[in-house]
Design a protein around this motif. Structure first.
Motif, short mmCIF file in Angstrom:
data_model
loop_
_atom_site.label_atom_id
_atom_site.label_comp_id
_atom_site.label_asym_id
_atom_site.label_seq_id
_atom_site.Cartn_x
_atom_site.Cartn_y
_atom_site.Cartn_z
N THR A 117 58.35 -15.66 56.05
CA THR A 117 59.63 -14.96 55.95
C THR A 117 60.06 -14.79 54.50
OG1 THR A 117 60.33 -15.82 58.11
CG2 THR A 117 62.06 -15.04 56.63
N LEU A 118 59.95 -15.85 53.71
CA LEU A 118 60.35 -15.77 52.29
C LEU A 118 59.39 -14.89 51.50
CD1 LEU A 118 61.40 -19.48 51.62
CD2 LEU A 118 62.86 -17.53 52.23
N THR A 119 58.10 -14.97 51.81
CA THR A 119 57.13 -14.14 51.11
C THR A 119 57.34 -12.66 51.41
OG1 THR A 119 55.48 -15.92 51.12
CG2 THR A 119 54.66 -13.69 50.79
N GLN A 120 57.66 -12.35 52.66
CA GLN A 120 57.94 -10.95 52.99
C GLN A 120 59.21 -10.46 52.30
OE1 GLN A 120 56.17 -8.70 54.28
NE2 GLN A 120 57.75 -7.11 54.30
N ALA A 121 60.21 -11.34 52.16
CA ALA A 121 61.42 -10.96 51.43
C ALA A 121 61.10 -10.66 49.98
CB ALA A 121 62.46 -12.08 51.52
N PRO A 123 66.04 -15.33 52.90
CA PRO A 123 65.49 -14.07 52.40
C PRO A 123 66.45 -13.34 51.47
CG PRO A 123 64.97 -14.31 54.72
CD PRO A 123 65.91 -15.43 54.38
N ASP A 124 67.74 -13.35 51.77
CA ASP A 124 68.71 -12.67 50.91
C ASP A 124 68.73 -13.30 49.52
OD1 ASP A 124 69.41 -10.83 52.80
OD2 ASP A 124 71.25 -11.87 53.42
N GLN A 125 68.63 -14.61 49.44
CA GLN A 125 68.61 -15.27 48.14
C GLN A 125 67.35 -14.92 47.36
OE1 GLN A 125 69.17 -19.26 49.64
NE2 GLN A 125 71.28 -19.35 48.87
N GLY A 182 51.36 -17.55 53.52
CA GLY A 182 51.29 -16.66 52.38
C GLY A 182 51.50 -17.29 51.02
N VAL A 183 51.87 -18.57 50.95
CA VAL A 183 52.06 -19.23 49.66
C VAL A 183 50.72 -19.40 48.97
CG1 VAL A 183 52.69 -21.45 48.58
CG2 VAL A 183 54.20 -20.39 50.29
#
Length: 268
Positions: A192-196, A160-162, A35-36
């Motif tokens: 995972t980071l993109t969804q966050a 993800p929290d960050q 997703g990047v």
């Protein structure tokens, strides 16, 4: 020269081939599959010809997916998007997309025609231990509130929290290095980071921030929605092959596992 499409805010990856677990182009291709859509090419220790060849390979991967390569430094290496250090040059060169590294209010005050900034370090970072002091989420929030352009939060962002904390503090997105470079599975980590980021965009934020571009004082234009990325590599768009450990570029550019004694530092 083909103009790059302006990147949307979200998860932006900074490169560091010394920390990458696989050849750098493979790592970026995997992150794009997750997703990047925006990557900042660092690797400033390479000779220009080798760095330009690497830029061409990365640009092909990103262009095939509708993404943008941003080159650290004033030389766009055949493209038209650059990311400049806080030290200069001032005024910035004229390109389609110009970003700058900032760390405090004084540096934000020096901005002229830049399109976006990174603010760092938000958290302590393994890439640059001891660099700081960290802004923390509260410090990030205060600087976002006075920035004339959209902000990417940078430094020690790995979870993800960050990501959600930075977006709710008003950041247009996050810039990550080690989280992707050191990841055993860059596609999964990027997804995972993109969804966050996507889920955080649905929450109330401290400041409405938009695409990477100078902010309008009257109103903000909403970001286009970022779709939930698939963790399966795409079958179209990306180049079918990338340089391998045996290629001349790989051999010259050190793509692969890091050499600690030659490791480069994260872009300020």
């Amino acid at each position: 020269m083909t103009r790059p499409a302006p990147p949307t805010a979200g998860v932006v990856v900074l490169t560091d081939r010394w920390q990458a677990r696989r050849p750098l182009v493979e790592v970026i291709a995997a992150a794009v599959a997750g997703g990047v859509r925006s990557v900042v090419l660092r690797e400033k220790d390479l000779p220009r010809a080798e760095r330009a060849a690497l830029a061409a390979d990365l640009r092909a991967v990103l262009t095939g997916a509708g993404g943008t390569l941003i080159v650290a430094g004033p030389d766009p290496l055949g493209g038209d998007a650059v990311h400049l250090p806080a030290a200069g040059p001032y005024p910035p060169p004229q390109h389609t997309l110009v970003g700058r590294s900032c760390h405090d209010a004084a540096e934000l005050d020096r901005l002229t025609s830049e399109d976006y900034v990174t603010l760092s370090p938000v958290h302590p970072t393994r890439t640059k231990p001891g660099y700081g002091p960290p802004l923390g989420v509260d410090g990030l929030r205060r600087l976002v509130a006075i920035s004339p352009v959209p902000v990417l939060a940078l430094g020690g962002i790995e979870t993800p929290d960050q990501v959600r904390d930075c977006v709710t503090a008003g950041a247009a997105g996050v810039a990550v290095l080690g989280a992707i470079m050191r990841a055993p599975d860059p596609t999964h980590t990027a997804a995972t980071l993109t969804q966050a980021f996507t889920s955080a965009r649905a929450l109330p934020t401290d400041r409405a921030v938009t695409t990477l571009g100078r902010a309008s004082p009257e109103a903000a234009t909403p970001l286009p929605s970022t779709p939930h990325p698939s963790t399966e590599p795409p079958t179209t768009g990306l180049r079918p092959t990338v340089p391998t450990q045996g290629s001349s570029l790989t051999a010259r550019s050190g793509h692969g596992r890091p050499q600690p004694q030659s490791a480069t530092k994260e872009e300020k």
